[in-house]
Design an enzyme around this catalytic site. Structure first.
Site, PDB file in Angstrom:
ATOM      1  N   ASN A  10       0.863  -1.182   0.000  1.00 30.53           N
ATOM      2  CA  ASN A  10       0.000   0.000   0.000  1.00 30.53           C
ATOM      3  C   ASN A  10       0.898   1.231   0.000  1.00 30.53           C
ATOM      4  O   ASN A  10       1.517   1.552   1.017  1.00 30.53           O
ATOM      5  CB  ASN A  10      -0.886  -0.037   1.252  1.00 30.53           C
ATOM      6  CG  ASN A  10      -1.703   1.226   1.422  1.00 30.53           C
ATOM      7  OD1 ASN A  10      -1.767   2.071   0.527  1.00 30.53           O
ATOM      8  ND2 ASN A  10      -2.329   1.365   2.583  1.00 30.53           N
ATOM      9  N   LYS A  12       0.101   4.278  -0.142  1.00 31.29           N
ATOM     10  CA  LYS A  12      -0.491   5.464   0.502  1.00 31.29           C
ATOM     11  C   LYS A  12      -0.245   6.690  -0.388  1.00 31.29           C
ATOM     12  O   LYS A  12      -0.237   6.545  -1.611  1.00 31.29           O
ATOM     13  CB  LYS A  12       0.072   5.618   1.918  1.00 31.29           C
ATOM     14  CG  LYS A  12      -0.060   4.313   2.729  1.00 31.29           C
ATOM     15  CD  LYS A  12       0.233   4.446   4.191  1.00 31.29           C
ATOM     16  CE  LYS A  12       0.062   3.084   4.859  1.00 31.29           C
ATOM     17  NZ  LYS A  12       0.238   3.137   6.304  1.00 31.29           N
ATOM     18  N   HIS A  97      -9.142   1.025   5.180  1.00 32.71           N
ATOM     19  CA  HIS A  97      -7.835   1.244   5.811  1.00 32.71           C
ATOM     20  C   HIS A  97      -7.998   2.152   7.029  1.00 32.71           C
ATOM     21  O   HIS A  97      -8.816   3.073   7.015  1.00 32.71           O
ATOM     22  CB  HIS A  97      -6.852   1.860   4.812  1.00 32.71           C
ATOM     23  CG  HIS A  97      -5.456   1.842   5.334  1.00 32.71           C
ATOM     24  ND1 HIS A  97      -4.993   2.793   6.203  1.00 32.71           N
ATOM     25  CD2 HIS A  97      -4.455   0.947   5.169  1.00 32.71           C
ATOM     26  CE1 HIS A  97      -3.747   2.485   6.532  1.00 32.71           C
ATOM     27  NE2 HIS A  97      -3.395   1.378   5.928  1.00 32.71           N
ATOM     28  N   GLU A  99      -6.393   4.581   8.042  1.00 40.83           N
ATOM     29  CA  GLU A  99      -6.253   6.019   7.765  1.00 40.83           C
ATOM     30  C   GLU A  99      -7.539   6.581   7.167  1.00 40.83           C
ATOM     31  O   GLU A  99      -7.898   7.736   7.415  1.00 40.83           O
ATOM     32  CB  GLU A  99      -5.043   6.242   6.848  1.00 40.83           C
ATOM     33  CG  GLU A  99      -3.738   6.014   7.617  1.00 40.83           C
ATOM     34  CD  GLU A  99      -2.612   5.401   6.804  1.00 40.83           C
ATOM     35  OE1 GLU A  99      -2.623   5.503   5.563  1.00 40.83           O
ATOM     36  OE2 GLU A  99      -1.712   4.793   7.435  1.00 40.83           O
ATOM     37  N   GLU A 169      -4.867  -4.925  10.658  1.00 41.88           N
ATOM     38  CA  GLU A 169      -3.821  -3.922  10.845  1.00 41.88           C
ATOM     39  C   GLU A 169      -4.037  -3.199  12.169  1.00 41.88           C
ATOM     40  O   GLU A 169      -4.789  -2.213  12.237  1.00 41.88           O
ATOM     41  CB  GLU A 169      -3.844  -2.909   9.693  1.00 41.88           C
ATOM     42  CG  GLU A 169      -3.610  -3.525   8.338  1.00 41.88           C
ATOM     43  CD  GLU A 169      -3.048  -2.510   7.339  1.00 41.88           C
ATOM     44  OE1 GLU A 169      -1.913  -2.716   6.892  1.00 41.88           O
ATOM     45  OE2 GLU A 169      -3.725  -1.509   7.047  1.00 41.88           O
ATOM     46  N   GLY A 175       3.070   2.157  10.789  1.00 40.30           N
ATOM     47  CA  GLY A 175       4.007   3.256  10.626  1.00 40.30           C
ATOM     48  C   GLY A 175       4.747   3.638  11.895  1.00 40.30           C
ATOM     49  O   GLY A 175       5.361   4.694  11.971  1.00 40.30           O
ATOM     50  N   SER A 215       4.066  -2.296  10.204  1.00 37.30           N
ATOM     51  CA  SER A 215       5.522  -2.350  10.375  1.00 37.30           C
ATOM     52  C   SER A 215       6.146  -3.693   9.990  1.00 37.30           C
ATOM     53  O   SER A 215       7.119  -4.125  10.605  1.00 37.30           O
ATOM     54  CB  SER A 215       5.911  -1.960  11.807  1.00 37.30           C
ATOM     55  OG  SER A 215       5.473  -0.632  12.080  1.00 37.30           O
ATOM     56  N   GLY A 236       3.205  -1.091   4.200  1.00 41.51           N
ATOM     57  CA  GLY A 236       3.251   0.341   3.900  1.00 41.51           C
ATOM     58  C   GLY A 236       4.659   0.780   3.552  1.00 41.51           C
ATOM     59  O   GLY A 236       5.139   0.600   2.433  1.00 41.51           O
ATOM     60  N   GLY A 237       5.354   1.341   4.522  1.00 38.30           N
ATOM     61  CA  GLY A 237       6.677   1.919   4.301  1.00 38.30           C
ATOM     62  C   GLY A 237       7.654   1.014   3.566  1.00 38.30           C
ATOM     63  O   GLY A 237       8.373   1.466   2.664  1.00 38.30           O
TER      64      GLY A 237
END
Ligand code: 13P
Length: 253
Positions: A10, A12, A97, A99, A169, A175, A215, A236-237
């Site tokens: 993802n 983002k 999600h 967010e 999640e 994150g 993470s 994510g990251g």
């Protein structure tokens, strides 16, 4: 039970079209040359979906949107419909999600409507949910997750679950660099599967992929994914660099 395994990135609100194309070119070179035991998916922002789909037209890598609107069409300025996604070759969409829930106030009822709209367009739904830190600390995490799944998905017919992937999640792990331990992930995933089993039976529950997100990185992916009820990850990251994302996907070598 051999379930589908999936590693989805993802992105983002990261990567413009040039960065996105460079990333997927690098990924495709590695992924298409080898047989990993997992499906690989990338999820760029709306504006870059068509370009990435076109770049990946001969690749095994799938492409998911990060969101969509629940309506068919009309006066919804700034929104994107399911049929607009399928028209450019998109086959999957992330819904719910944390967010979207936290920053944009998306409610369980809205996410149920988005899921219906996605399924009506034959899109596969990667449905996300997870508890806040306070909810885990107070011991409510199982109830919170149960409620998110019930309200978002339990109006569906059993057959709809052929097009559903779940993604647990925990918000406190997104994150933050803090990951659920493999045991915490397994415990929650087993709970989720039990909840689905109680409503729809083992035939649905046993084949439903449940991804973990929060993470995940090359150094912890293999251990988390080795747990019985963890069928891959939503990243994510660590999905933003070829080397990091490949380091996670290689857990499924
Ligand atoms: P991180 O991997 O950056 O923690 O993000 C997880 C996530 O939200 C994926 O959807």
């Amino acid at each position: 039970m051999m379930r589908r395994k999936i590693v989805a990135g993802n992105w983002k609100m990261n990567n413009d079209i040039n960065q996105g194309l460079e990333l997927v070119k690098g990924l495709a070179k590695e992924i298409d040359a080898k047989n990993y035991n997992a499906e690989v998916v990338v999820s760029p922002s709306f504006v870059n979906l068509a370009g990435v789909v076109s770049e990946l037209k001969d690749s095994k890598i799938g492409v998911a949107a990060q969101n969509m609107n629940e309506n068919v069409s009309g006066a919804f300025t700034g929104e994107v419909s399911g049929s607009m996604l399928t028209a450019i070759g998109i086959e999957k969409v992330i819904i719910g999600h944390s967010e979207r829930r936290a920053i944009y106030g998306e409610t369980d009822a809205l996410l149920a409507a988005k899921t219906d709209a996605a399924l009506a367009n034959n899109l596969e739904v990667i449905f996300c949910f997870g508890e806040l830190l306070e909810e885990r600390k107070s011991g409510n995490h199982f109830d919170v997750v149960t409620s998110q799944i019930e309200k978002g998905l339990f109006h569906l017919e059993a057959s709809a679950f052929d097009k559903i992937v779940l993604a647990y999640e925990p918000v406190w792990a997104i994150g933050t660099g803090e990951t659920a331990s493999p045991e915490q992930a397994q415990e929650m995933h087993a709970h989720i599967r039990k909840v689905v089993d109680a409503k729809y039976g083992a035939a649905v529950a046993d084949k439903l992929p449940i991804l973990y997100g929060g993470s995940v990185k090359p150094s912890n992916a293999k251990e988390i994914f080795s747990k019985e009820d963890v069928d891959g990850g939503l990243i994510g990251g660590a999905a933003l660099k070829v080397e990091d994302f490949m380091g996670i996907i290689s857990a499924f070598e």
